[in-house]
Enzyme design. Structure first.
Site, PDB file in Angstrom:
ATOM      1  N   CYS A  45      -5.744 -27.103  46.149  1.00  0.00           N
ATOM      2  CA  CYS A  45      -4.701 -26.365  45.439  1.00  0.00           C
ATOM      3  C   CYS A  45      -3.420 -26.259  46.278  1.00  0.00           C
ATOM      4  O   CYS A  45      -2.757 -27.266  46.493  1.00  0.00           O
ATOM      5  CB  CYS A  45      -5.248 -25.014  44.992  1.00  0.00           C
ATOM      6  SG  CYS A  45      -4.397 -24.394  43.549  1.00  0.00           S
ATOM      7  N   HIS A  62     -10.192 -25.238  42.953  1.00  0.00           N
ATOM      8  CA  HIS A  62     -10.769 -24.463  44.067  1.00  0.00           C
ATOM      9  C   HIS A  62     -12.279 -24.718  44.166  1.00  0.00           C
ATOM     10  O   HIS A  62     -13.064 -23.911  43.645  1.00  0.00           O
ATOM     11  CB  HIS A  62     -10.542 -22.967  43.832  1.00  0.00           C
ATOM     12  CG  HIS A  62      -9.175 -22.477  44.149  1.00  0.00           C
ATOM     13  ND1 HIS A  62      -8.887 -21.751  45.283  1.00  0.00           N
ATOM     14  CD2 HIS A  62      -8.012 -22.601  43.480  1.00  0.00           C
ATOM     15  CE1 HIS A  62      -7.599 -21.449  45.287  1.00  0.00           C
ATOM     16  NE2 HIS A  62      -7.046 -21.952  44.204  1.00  0.00           N
ATOM     17  N   GLU A  98     -14.274 -24.182  46.472  1.00  0.00           N
ATOM     18  CA  GLU A  98     -14.971 -23.127  47.234  1.00  0.00           C
ATOM     19  C   GLU A  98     -15.362 -21.947  46.343  1.00  0.00           C
ATOM     20  O   GLU A  98     -16.150 -21.098  46.750  1.00  0.00           O
ATOM     21  CB  GLU A  98     -14.107 -22.666  48.426  1.00  0.00           C
ATOM     22  CG  GLU A  98     -12.999 -21.675  48.115  1.00  0.00           C
ATOM     23  CD  GLU A  98     -11.775 -22.278  47.417  1.00  0.00           C
ATOM     24  OE1 GLU A  98     -11.802 -23.470  47.065  1.00  0.00           O
ATOM     25  OE2 GLU A  98     -10.803 -21.523  47.203  1.00  0.00           O
TER      26      GLU A  98
HETATM   27  N1  GLN Z   1       0.808 -22.173  42.816  1.00  0.00           N
HETATM   28  C1  GLN Z   1       0.404 -22.091  44.173  1.00  0.00           C
HETATM   29  C2  GLN Z   1       1.421 -22.715  45.117  1.00  0.00           C
HETATM   30  O1  GLN Z   1       2.391 -23.266  44.736  1.00  0.00           O
HETATM   31  C3  GLN Z   1      -0.931 -22.751  44.360  1.00  0.00           C
HETATM   32  C4  GLN Z   1      -2.007 -21.977  43.671  1.00  0.00           C
HETATM   33  C5  GLN Z   1      -3.318 -21.953  44.355  1.00  0.00           C
HETATM   34  O2  GLN Z   1      -3.463 -22.385  45.502  1.00  0.00           O
HETATM   35  N2  GLN Z   1      -4.299 -21.377  43.708  1.00  0.00           N
HETATM   36  O3  GLN Z   1       1.232 -22.612  46.267  1.00  0.00           O
END
Ligand code: GLN
Length: 198
Positions: free
Chosen positions: A88, A181, A183
């Site tokens: 992410c 995610h 995890e």
């Molecule tokens: N939107 C977040 C960002 O730009 C990422 C979201 C996440 O890691 N769950 O960092």
């Protein structure tokens, strides 16, 4: 005769712990019997053989990477082949190009993808989806939270999973990225995939 082994027998997986969802990664790796080290300083980084970059807020992580003086040494280690896994926000940090990032936001440019932040829109802030992962014989339940979207990937990027037409798990050399995610799922297969590469 005492035999001194030069090679380290136990590999240590670092988990970047500046901000965000690093705790769960440490826990999953621990459940897989992998030695872990939370990384907040260049000294912490020196003892790791691989690194996980968690989800969280990539703009904040970008600032903290610079103020902690971790950015340059991490960049060098990735370039030298250290296995790294970004989930992410961690995927955003590893991308070559960030769309809708902050002007001063930095990334490692370690995988040849263009990534758009918060790309699934406000209404679908978070969702779960079953995805088919290359080499898995049953689907993986993926949790997406304000997920970034891979809008472009070079030919040399290996696609490991898609959700509809979107690439959600990909690899290029020593760099593995997930837009979700892993995890947060009780399923440890994606962490296993990473650990196997180390
Ligand atoms: N939107 C977040 C960002 O730009 C990422 C979201 C996440 O890691 N769950 O960092």
């Amino acid at each position: 005769m005492v035999r001194v082994s030069q090679s380290k027998s136990t590999k240590v997986v670092g988990v970047l712990a500046l901000q965000g969802a690093f705790n769960r990664h440490t826990r999953v790796l621990g459940e897989l019997n992998v030695a872990t080290q939370e990384v907040r300083t260049p000294q912490d980084l020196a003892s790791v053989d691989a690194l996980v970059m968690p989800g969280g807020e990539s703009t904040t992580m970008s600032q903290l990477l610079e103020s902690s003086e971790l950015f340059e040494p991490i960049k060098k280690m990735i370039h030298e082949g250290m296995p790294v896994f970004g989930t992410c926000a961690g995927m955003i940090l590893l991308a070559k190009e960030i769309i809708d990032g902050r002007d001063d936001q930095v990334s490692f440019g370690a995988i040849d993808i263009d990534v758009q932040r918060n790309a699934y829109g406000r209404q679908i802030d978070s969702f779960e989806a079953e995805i088919e992962v290359d080499g898995f014989n049953t689907p993986f339940q993926a949790v997406f939270i304000r997920a970034p979207r891979i809008v472009k990937a070079a030919q040399s990027v290996e696609v490991l999973a898609e959700f509809g037409v979107e690439i959600v798990l990909a690899r290029q050399k020593n760099v593995l990225v997930a837009s979700f995610h892993p995890e947060l799922s009780p399923d440890q297969r994606i962490h296993e995939l990473f650990v196997r590469e180390i």
